[in-house]
Design a protein around this motif. Structure first.
Motif, mmCIF file in Angstrom:
data_model
loop_
_atom_site.group_PDB
_atom_site.id
_atom_site.type_symbol
_atom_site.label_atom_id
_atom_site.label_comp_id
_atom_site.label_asym_id
_atom_site.label_seq_id
_atom_site.Cartn_x
_atom_site.Cartn_y
_atom_site.Cartn_z
ATOM 1 N N ARG A 6 -2.376 -0.704 -13.645
ATOM 2 C CA ARG A 6 -1.147 -0.893 -12.863
ATOM 3 C C ARG A 6 0.101 -0.620 -13.724
ATOM 4 O O ARG A 6 1.078 -0.054 -13.257
ATOM 5 C CB ARG A 6 -1.092 -2.302 -12.279
ATOM 6 N N ARG A 14 3.894 1.507 -1.237
ATOM 7 C CA ARG A 14 4.521 1.651 -2.550
ATOM 8 C C ARG A 14 3.519 2.246 -3.549
ATOM 9 O O ARG A 14 3.828 3.151 -4.315
ATOM 10 C CB ARG A 14 4.985 0.281 -3.045
ATOM 11 N N LEU A 15 2.293 1.731 -3.503
ATOM 12 C CA LEU A 15 1.285 2.200 -4.448
ATOM 13 C C LEU A 15 0.793 3.604 -4.113
ATOM 14 O O LEU A 15 0.149 4.239 -4.929
ATOM 15 C CB LEU A 15 0.111 1.221 -4.498
ATOM 16 N N GLN A 37 -3.905 -3.556 -0.629
ATOM 17 C CA GLN A 37 -3.060 -2.621 -1.368
ATOM 18 C C GLN A 37 -3.349 -1.164 -1.090
ATOM 19 O O GLN A 37 -2.652 -0.297 -1.598
ATOM 20 C CB GLN A 37 -3.203 -2.890 -2.869
ATOM 21 N N GLY A 38 -4.379 -0.915 -0.287
ATOM 22 C CA GLY A 38 -4.715 0.475 -0.070
ATOM 23 C C GLY A 38 -4.552 0.922 1.366
ATOM 24 O O GLY A 38 -3.957 1.951 1.641
ATOM 25 N N ALA A 70 0.842 -1.203 0.000
ATOM 26 C CA ALA A 70 0.000 0.000 0.000
ATOM 27 C C ALA A 70 0.874 1.249 0.000
ATOM 28 O O ALA A 70 0.564 2.227 -0.684
ATOM 29 C CB ALA A 70 -0.920 -0.004 1.215
ATOM 30 N N ALA A 108 3.106 0.440 -11.237
ATOM 31 C CA ALA A 108 3.037 -0.566 -10.168
ATOM 32 C C ALA A 108 3.603 -1.889 -10.683
ATOM 33 O O ALA A 108 4.232 -2.639 -9.945
ATOM 34 C CB ALA A 108 1.601 -0.746 -9.698
ATOM 35 N N ASP A 109 3.351 -2.188 -11.943
ATOM 36 C CA ASP A 109 4.030 -3.282 -12.643
ATOM 37 C C ASP A 109 4.717 -2.654 -13.842
ATOM 38 O O ASP A 109 4.226 -1.677 -14.395
ATOM 39 C CB ASP A 109 3.032 -4.325 -13.151
ATOM 40 N N GLY A 148 2.883 5.854 -3.622
ATOM 41 C CA GLY A 148 3.916 6.733 -4.147
ATOM 42 C C GLY A 148 5.097 6.919 -3.222
ATOM 43 O O GLY A 148 5.880 7.845 -3.404
ATOM 44 N N VAL A 183 3.063 9.156 -9.224
ATOM 45 C CA VAL A 183 2.376 10.080 -8.319
ATOM 46 C C VAL A 183 2.984 11.469 -8.447
ATOM 47 O O VAL A 183 2.280 12.479 -8.487
ATOM 48 C CB VAL A 183 2.468 9.563 -6.865
ATOM 49 N N PRO A 201 5.556 3.553 -8.790
ATOM 50 C CA PRO A 201 4.366 4.370 -8.513
ATOM 51 C C PRO A 201 4.759 5.757 -8.027
ATOM 52 O O PRO A 201 4.074 6.737 -8.301
ATOM 53 C CB PRO A 201 3.663 3.588 -7.410
ATOM 54 N N ARG A 202 5.895 5.820 -7.326
ATOM 55 C CA ARG A 202 6.344 7.111 -6.813
ATOM 56 C C ARG A 202 6.492 8.134 -7.939
ATOM 57 O O ARG A 202 6.042 9.266 -7.840
ATOM 58 C CB ARG A 202 7.684 6.884 -6.114
ATOM 59 N N ASN A 247 -6.792 1.569 -5.624
ATOM 60 C CA ASN A 247 -6.753 0.145 -5.927
ATOM 61 C C ASN A 247 -8.049 -0.585 -5.720
ATOM 62 O O ASN A 247 -8.885 -0.203 -4.926
ATOM 63 C CB ASN A 247 -5.703 -0.534 -5.059
ATOM 64 N N TRP A 287 -6.227 10.507 -2.084
ATOM 65 C CA TRP A 287 -5.799 10.894 -3.426
ATOM 66 C C TRP A 287 -6.256 12.298 -3.779
ATOM 67 O O TRP A 287 -5.569 13.016 -4.503
ATOM 68 C CB TRP A 287 -6.312 9.880 -4.449
ATOM 69 N N ILE A 292 -0.845 10.008 3.953
ATOM 70 C CA ILE A 292 0.425 9.324 3.741
ATOM 71 C C ILE A 292 1.183 9.806 2.514
ATOM 72 O O ILE A 292 2.411 9.911 2.546
ATOM 73 C CB ILE A 292 0.218 7.783 3.683
ATOM 74 N N ASN A 293 0.493 10.099 1.431
ATOM 75 C CA ASN A 293 1.296 10.435 0.254
ATOM 76 C C ASN A 293 1.368 11.936 -0.021
ATOM 77 O O ASN A 293 1.809 12.354 -1.080
ATOM 78 C CB ASN A 293 0.841 9.658 -0.981
ATOM 79 N N LEU A 346 -3.722 6.265 -8.371
ATOM 80 C CA LEU A 346 -4.389 4.981 -8.616
ATOM 81 C C LEU A 346 -5.049 4.513 -7.323
ATOM 82 O O LEU A 346 -4.392 4.367 -6.300
ATOM 83 C CB LEU A 346 -3.375 3.926 -9.083
ATOM 84 N N PHE A 356 0.598 3.025 -14.242
ATOM 85 C CA PHE A 356 0.962 3.679 -12.988
ATOM 86 C C PHE A 356 2.365 3.307 -12.518
ATOM 87 O O PHE A 356 2.876 3.873 -11.563
ATOM 88 C CB PHE A 356 -0.079 3.273 -11.933
#
Lengths: 320, 331, 517
Positions: C305, A202-203, C350-351, A200, C310-311, A205, C336, C332-333, C344, C420, C364-365, C342, C308
Motif C-alpha cells: 500500500r 481511489r485504489l 477495497q476492490g 475501491a 494508498a498510504d 487510480g 496507476v 494511487p492515481r 487488493n 488491471w 473503471i480505471n 495493486l 502504491f
C-alpha cells in the motif's frame, strides 16, 4: 444477451412505475376537479417546477456520489438575495447580477466540497453548517427584507418558446444534459463508482476529489440558477426563499429511486419525482383539501413510491 | 517551551471565548454579562426589560425589534433592553427556554410576542409569579388558557381581525356582491392567522361575496404561489385573492402573471412590507394593512415601564392598524 | 453414493433429502446429505458449485426451494439464522460479521451481553471472553481490543470464538482458514477436534484440500449444484478430489518454467511506515514473479500500500525502471499512471463496486481508452472489451451487465484481475490473488500470472499460501514484523526456511525492542 434486449424494454422497466403513478394522480384529480386537465393548469404546473427540478437534479448527483447536500435551499435563498440586492441597491444590469448569483452558488458549493475533503468531514455536517451560513448571509445582505425588483428581472420568467416558459425549457435542458453526463461519460461513471465504493475507486487510480468538488459546485450553481428563476417569477427576492427545499429535493430524488447510500439514481426519474410532487400539491390545492390532509397524503405518497421502487428493483434485473 | 505553554493556555481561552459567543447568541444579545454584573445592574436601579420576539427572519418582527432598539437608544437613561428572537417562527420550545432564561436573569419586565398563543402562557405565568411584569404584544394569548391558569397578562397590540376586516371592506368596494373570492391563510396554528382569516371572512360575508376556497400558504411566497395557481385554474370565476400577509400576496401576484390574469383578479395583503410598495403603486396589489410594526414593541415596552412605576392593575391596550391602499385604483 | 457410516454414532443429527434451490437459475439440486454427531464433514467444490447456498439453507439464512431437512429426527425448517441458532446450528461466515467499533468481548457476546438491570457487566464480560478466547488458543488477545485494530486473521478467530461459546450441535465453518496463518490454523484445528470429541457435527468448507485431508472424517463433493459423492476422507487422494470437483484432470504444475528475469522494474529502498513497514528494500524485475511470504500482520500488505501511494510512507524511495530519480506517489492515481497496479486483499471493501455490473467493475480505471471527446464513453467498444476479457479469463456469467454481486468469489476476482490487465500496467502487485477462489479458477489465475511475467511484466504476489508461492514464484521475499527478513531464489527455499525467516523477528526480542524504542 444485453445487446439483443430492446432498449425500450429497459426504459419501460425504469419509468413504468413512475409514469403509472403520475397517470393515476392526474386521472384522480382530473375526475375530482373541474379544471385540472385544462391546458392552463398543466402549464401552471410546468411553470412552477423549474426551480424544484434544478435543485433536485443537483441533489440527485450528490446522492449518487454517496454524499448529501442539505444547503441547497439556503444557497437558493442566498443567491436570490444577492441577485435582489445587486439589482435594487447596486443597480447592476441583469446579466451581471445573474452572474453574481451563479458565482455565489458556485462558491457555496466549492466551500462544501473543499471543507469536507480537506478535513474529511461528512458532507452531512458541512452542508448542515452551510445551510445555516447561507441563510444567515441571505438575511444579512437583504437586512431580512424582501427585495422587490420588478419587471427588470421578471422578463426572464415571462419569456416563452412554443408555449413553454424559458425557465421550464432551461430546466429540461439541464435534466437531459445531466442525465447524459451521468450515463454516457467518464465523469458520470466515476461519480457512480465513487458513490458505490469510494475506497475501491481511489485504489483503482481515480482521484475522487475532483469529481466530488465538481458535483458540489454543480449543485451550488443549480441552486443559484433555481434562485434566479424563482426571483424572476416573483419579481422579488425573499431571504426566506427555499426554506425546507432540501427535504423536498431529497423526497423527489427518493421517489425517483435514488439510493441515499450512493451509487444509484437517475436524474430523469428524479424529474418525474418532482412532477409527481408538483401534481400532487397542485391537485390537492385544486380540490381544496385541508392542510393536514395535504401533508398526510404527500407523506404517504413518498413512502408508497419508495415501496414501489423496491419492487422495481427486484422486478427489473439488469438487461439479460 | 514558552510558545508551547502559551498555545495550551490560549486554547481554553479560545474555548471560553467561543462559549461566551454561543451563550451570547442564546441569551441576551446586548450584555453577556458575568453573574456579578447582574447584581450590579440591579443596583443601578435602571430597569431591565427583556424583549422576546418571534422569528427575526421575518421582516415584520425585525422591524419591530429595530423600532424597540431605536427607542431604547433614545431613552438610554430610562431602561436597559435585552432583545431576543427565535430562528424559526414555529420554534415554541426555544421561546419557552428564552423566557426561563430571562427569569433566571431576574429581569424586571418581559415583553413577549408569543410564537404560540397557548404554549407560552405557563412560562409567562411563572415569570409573573417571580415578580416580573409581563406584557404580551403582537399575538394575543389565548383567553381560555389565561383563565384556566388564573393569570392576567396585559395585551398590547393590533387587532388583526379588525385590520383584516378593514382590508376586506376596502376590497369589497371594488367587487360586486356574489363575486367569488379565495383566501390564502397564514400558518393555521397561529392566532393572528386565524384572526386575519376571520376578519377577511367577516368583510366578505358582510358584502355578500362568496368565499369559494381558503387554504394555507404558510406565510411563504412559494407555497402561496402554488396554492394561488391551483385556485385560479380551478376557480376561473375568481375575482379576488385575500392573502394573510404580503409575502404571500407576492406569490399570488406571480401566479396571476403566469396565468395571464393580471388585472382580472384583485389581490390584497397584510403587513405593508417594503417589497409591495411599488406593487401597490402599480395597482397590482390593491391594499394591505400597516400595523406599525416598529411601534408595537415600543408600545409594549412603554407600557411595561409604566407598570413598573405605577404598579397599576394591567389592562389591554390596542395599537392602531392602518389601511394602506393603491393611490388610484385602476378599475 | 452410499454414505459411509460415521465413526461412532449411528443416528445422523441432520438429514437432508432432495434439497434444492432455485434463484434465477437452479443452483442446488437433489442434495441428500447426513451429518453425524462427532464428525468433521468437509464440503468441497469449485466456486459456484453450491456449497455456500447449502450452508445458507442449513443455517436458516435462505429457505430451500424443495426437499426436506430433519434435525434429530424432527422436521427442521429454520426461517432465520436466529431460528437455526436456536436449534443449535451455527455458521461462521466467510465474510466477517463483526462490528468493528466494538471490543472483541462485546462482539463475542453481542446478543447475550451479561448485564445488571441493563448496565453491561464489563468485568464479567471480559472474564468470560478471556475464557472463550483461551479455549481457541487466543489467550494473548486482550478482549478489550477494538475489532478494527485487529488484522483479518485474528478477526476470523474472534468470529469463530463467537459461535464456539454457545451450545452448538452443528457448526458450519465457511472458509475459516482463508485468512489464517499456519499457527492460527493449528489452533483452530485443535479446537475443531475438541468439539468433535464433544459430539458436535462440523460442516467444514474450504478450498485448501490439504487441510481438509488433515481434519475431515468424510468429504462430500459438489459440482454444479449436485452432490458428486460422499466418502471417507481416508479413501480419497488429493488428485481424486480435484478430479471429481472439476470433472477433469489437473496436473500438478509449476508455473515458473521458461522465464528469464529482465531489467529491474521496481526498486524500493528503505521504505518505512509506522510499526508495520520498517526499512524495506527490494527489487522486482521484469519477467519474474516475486513472492511475498510472511505471517499475518508482518507488514506485507502495508508495504504494498505504501509503495502504491494508498498510504503515505514515512520515509523511503521508489525507483521505476532503473531511473535515478525516485518516484513518489502521493495517491494511487499517480501510481496507476506510472504503470503500477495493486490488486487488493479485501475484495469486497477495497476492490469491488458491489452494486454495479461486470462492465463497470472491469473498465473503471481504463475508461480513457474507451472514451472520446469530453469523456464520452464508446459503449459498444466497451462491451466488446468486456466480452473479450470474460472469454479470456473464463468468467462464469450470462452477460457483461450482470451484477458483480451475483458472481461467485472466484469470478469476482477474475473480473478484478481483468480490470488491471486491461489497464495494461507493467508492474502488477497482487495481494492474495486467489483468496476464496476455487481450484479450477485458481489454476487459471496462476497461468495468467505466469503469462504476464513471460510477457515481460514485473509481477509481485503477496500470499499466505506457501505452496502457491512456491509453485508460482521465481523469488520469495519473506517479511517478519515489518522487516524484510530474507529473500530466497527458486531452488534455495524450503518451507522450513521460509517459516524460520517469517518468525525471525519474533525470535530476536532485543532487536524488536530496539526498533520500537
Amino acid at each position: 444477451m444485453a445487446g439483443t434486449t430492446p432498449a425500450w424494454r429497459h426504459w419501460i422497466g425504469e419509468f413504468l412505475g413512475l409514469l403509472i403513478g403520475l397517470a393515476a394522480l392526474i386521472t384522480v384529480f382530473g375526475l375530482t376537479t373541474d379544471h385540472f386537465l385544462s391546458g392552463t393548469h398543466l402549464r401552471t404546473i410546468a411553470n412552477q417546477i423549474p426551480s424544484a427540478v434544478l435543485v433536485a437534479t443537483g441533489m440527485t448527483c450528490v446522492l449518487i456520489l454517496g454524499q448529501i447536500d442539505l444547503s441547497v435551499g439556503s444557497v437558493l435563498g442566498f443567491a436570490g438575495a444577492m441577485l435582489g440586492v445587486a439589482m435594487t441597491r447596486w443597480h447592476l444590469p441583469l446579466p451581471l447580477a445573474v452572474a453574481l448569483a451563479l458565482a455565489v452558488g458556485a462558491i457555496c458549493g466549492a466551500f462544501n466540497g473543499l471543507v469536507s475533503m480537506r478535513w474529511r468531514l461528512p458532507t452531512f455536517i458541512v452542508t448542515l453548517g452551510m445551510l445555516e451560513m447561507a441563510r444567515g448571509a441571505a438575511h444579512a445582505v437583504t437586512g431580512s427584507q424582501t427585495q422587490y425588483i420588478g419587471s427588470a428581472v421578471g422578463r426572464l420568467a415571462d419569456a416563452s418558446i412554443l408555449g413553454f416558459s424559458l425557465p421550464f425549457l432551461v430546466a429540461l435542458v439541464v435534466v437531459v444534459a445531466t442525465h447524459i453526463l451521468m450515463v454516457k461519460t467518464v465523469f458520470g461513471r466515476y461519480t457512480v463508482a465513487i458513490g458505490t465504493n469510494e475506497e475501491a475507486a481511489r485504489l483503482s487510480g481515480i482521484d475522487p476529489r475532483g469529481v466530488k468538488l465538481s458535483v458540489f459546485i454543480g449543485t451550488g450553481v443549480l441552486s443559484a440558477l433555481a434562485a434566479v428563476i424563482d426571483t424572476s417569477r416573483f419579481q422579488a427576492a425573499n431571504p426566506n426563499a427555499g426554506l425546507g427545499l432540501e427535504l423536498n429535493a431529497i423526497a423527489a430524488a427518493v421517489i425517483g429511486g435514488t439510493s441515499l447510500m450512493g451509487g444509484r439514481g437517475s436524474v430523469l426519474r428524479t424529474f418525474l419525482g418532482v412532477v409527481i410532487i408538483a401534481v400532487l400539491n397542485s391537485g390537492l390545492a385544486a380540490i381544496g383539501a385541508k392542510d393536514e390532509i395535504k401533508r398526510l397524503i404527500t407523506g404517504a405518497v413518498i413512502i408508497a413510491a419508495v415501496i414501489v421502487d423496491v419492487y422495481r428493483q427486484r422486478g427489473v434485473r439488469r438487461p439479460a | 517551551m514558552t510558545s508551547r505553554s502559551s498555545t495550551s493556555a490560549s486554547f481554553p481561552a479560545l474555548l471560553a471565548a467561543l462559549l461566551t459567543l454561543i451563550l451570547a447568541g442564546c441569551g441576551p444579545s446586548d450584555a453577556p454579562s458575568p453573574p456579578g454584573a447582574t447584581e450590579a445592574a440591579k443596583a443601578s436601579s435602571k430597569p431591565r426589560v427583556a424583549l422576546i420576539m418571534k422569528s427575526l427572519a421575518n421582516e415584520f418582527f425585525l422591524t419591530m425589534e429595530n423600532g424597540a432598539r431605536a427607542h431604547q437608544k433614545a431613552h438610554a437613561a430610562d431602561y436597559e433592553l435585552l432583545a431576543n428572537g427565535i430562528k424559526d417562527e414555529l420554534d415554541v420550545a426555544r421561546q419557552i427556554d428564552m423566557v426561563e432564561q430571562m427569569i433566571a436573569q431576574k429581569v424586571d419586565a418581559i415583553v413577549i410576542a408569543p410564537a404560540d398563543s397557548k404554549a407560552l402562557v405557563a412560562a409567562c405565568a411563572k415569570a409573573q409569579a417571580a415578580g416580573m411584569v409581563v406584557v404580551n404584544i403582537d399575538n394575543k394569548f389565548d383567553q381560555a388558557v389565561l383563565d384556566e391558569k388564573k393569570v392576567r397578562i396585559p395585551f398590547v397590540g393590533p387587532d388583526n381581525r379588525r385590520g383584516a376586516r378593514k382590508v376586506g371592506d376596502h376590497l369589497a368596494k371594488q367587487l360586486k356582491p356574489g363575486d367569488a373570492v379565495a383566501i390564502i391563510d397564514g400558518a393555521p396554528n397561529a392566532f393572528n392567522a386565524v384572526q386575519r382569516q376571520l376578519g377577511f371572512a367577516d368583510a366578505m360575508a358582510a358584502a355578500g361575496m362568496k368565499v369559494v376556497t381558503a387554504q394555507s400558504g404558510y406565510w411563504e411566497t412559494d407555497k402561496a404561489n402554488q396554492v394561488a395557481a391551483a385556485m385560479i385554474t380551478e376557480h376561473p370565476q375568481l375575482k379576488a385573492l385575500l392573502c394573510a400577509n404580503d409575502s404571500m400576496a407576492l406569490g399570488a401576484v406571480a401566479a396571476l402573471r403566469a396565468a395571464g390574469k393580471q388585472g382580472q383578479v384583485l389581490v390584497v395583503g397584510y403587513d405593508n412590507i417594503g417589497a409591495v410598495q411599488s406593487l401597490l403603486k402599480e395597482g397590482r396589489i390593491l391594499a394591505t394593512a400597516d400595523q406599525h410594526a416598529d411601534q408595537i414593541a415600543v408600545f409594549g415596552i412603554e407600557y411595561a415601564l409604566d407598570l413598573l412605576k405605577s404598579g397599576v392593575a394591567p389592562a389591554d391596550k390596542e395599537t392602531p392598524v392602518e389601511l394602506v391602499t393603491a393611490p388610484a385604483p385602476t378599475r | 453414493m452410499s454414505p459411509a457410516p460415521a465413526p461412532s454414532h449411528p443416528a445422523p443429527v441432520v438429514r437432508l433429502r432432495g434439497v434444492g434451490k432455485t434463484y434465477a437459475t437452479r443452483v442446488l439440486d437433489g442434495i441428500d446429505l447426513d451429518l453425524f454427531p462427532g464428525e468433521v464433514h468437509a464440503l468441497v467444490g469449485e466456486n459456484g458449485a453450491g456449497k455456500s447456498t447449502l450452508c445458507r439453507i442449513l443455517s436458516g439464512l435462505t429457505p430451500a426451494t424443495d426437499g426436506g431437512m430433519e434435525l434429530n429426527g424432527q422436521p427442521y425448517r429454520p426461517r432465520s439464522k436466529r431460528d437455526g441458532e436456536g436449534a443449535g446450528v451455527h455458521m461462521v461466515m466467510q465474510e466477517l460479521n463483526l462490528i468493528g467499533t466494538l471490543s472483541v468481548a462485546e462482539n463475542i457476546f453481542l446478543d447475550h451481553l451479561p448485564h445488571r438491570a441493563g448496565w453491561i457487566d464489563f468485568p464479567k464480560l471480559y472474564q468470560r471472553a478471556t475464557e472463550v478466547l483461551d479455549r481457541i488458543g487466543m489467550r494473548d488477545l486482550d478482549p478489550r481490543t477494538t475489532v478494527d485494530q485487529l488484522g483479518v486473521g485474528p478477526q476470523q478467530m474472534v468470529e469463530i470464538a463467537a459461535s464456539l461459546w454457545r451450545q452448538c450441535r452443528i457448526l458450519i465453518l465457511d472458509e475459516p482458514t482463508a485468512a489464517l496463518t499456519e499457527p492460527e490454523v493449528k489452533q483452530l484445528f485443535e479446537q475443531i477436534r475438541n468439539l468433535r470429541a464433544a459430539g458436535v457435527a462440523i460442516l467444514y468448507i474450504s478450498h485448501r484440500l490439504e487441510e481438509i485431508r488433515q481434519i475431515a472424517d468424510r468429504i462430500s463433493i459438489l459440482r454444479d449444484g449436485r452432490l458428486v459423492g460422499t466418502q471417507p476422507a481416508a479413501s480419497l487422494t488429493l488428485d481424486e478430489i480435484v478430479r471429481r470437483m472439476v470433472g477433469r484432470e489437473l496436473g500438478a504444475e509449476s508455473f515458473a518454467e521458461g522465464r528469464t528475469a529482465g531489467a529491474v522494474a521496481l526498486s524500493v529502498r528503505h521504505l518505512r511506515r509506522g510499526h508495520q513497514v520498517r526499512d524495506v528494500s527490494f527489487d522486482a524485475h521484469r519477467g519474474e514473479i516475486l513472492g511475498f511470504a510472511g505471517l499475518m500482520g508482518s507488514g506485507r500488505t502495508e508495504t504494498m500500500r505504501a509503495i502504491f501511494g494508498a498510504d503515505q510512507p514515512d520515509a523511503g524511495d521508489v525507483f521505476l525502471h532503473g531511473n535515478s530519480q525516485p518516484s513518489r506517489f502521493r495517491s494511487p492515481r499517480e501510481a496507476v499512471q506510472s504503470g503500477l497496479a495493486l490488486l487488493n486483499e479485501d475484495r469486497k471493501a477495497q476492490g469491488l463496486f458491489l452494486s454495479l455490473g461486470i462492465r463497470e467493475n472491469l473498465t473503471i480505471n481504463a475508461l480513457h481508452r474507451l472514451s472520446g471527446f469530453g469523456g464520452w464513453l464508446r459503449r459498444s467498444d466497451e462491451t466488446s472489451v468486456v466480452r473479450s476479457w470474460i472469454d479470456k479469463l473464463a468468467v462464469r456469467c450470462h452477460s457483461p451487465d450482470q451484477g458483480i454481486v451475483e458472481l461467485s468469489g472466484g469470478n469476482q476476482q477474475k473480473v478484478i484481475v481483468a480490470r488491471w490487465l486491461f489497464r495494461d500496467c507493467d508492474i502488477l502487485i497482487f495481494d492474495e490473488p486467489t483468496r476464496g477462489v476455487d481450484i479450477g479458477a485458481r489454476f487459471e489465475i496462476y497461468h495468467l500470472l505466469a503469462d504476464l511475467a513471460a510477457q515481460g511484466k514485473a509481477v509481485i504476489v503477496v500470499s499466505s499460501d506457501l505452496l502457491e508461492l512456491m509453485s508460482l514464484c521465481d523469488r520469495i521475499a519473506v517479511m517478519s514484523a515489518g522487516r524484510l527478513a530474507a529473500t530466497f531464489r527458486r531452488g534455495e527455499w524450503t518451507q522450513d526456511k521460509i517459516m524460520a525467516a517469517a518468525l525471525s523477528e519474533h525470535l530476536a526480542p532485543t532487536r524488536a525492542t530496539a526498533a520500537s524504542a
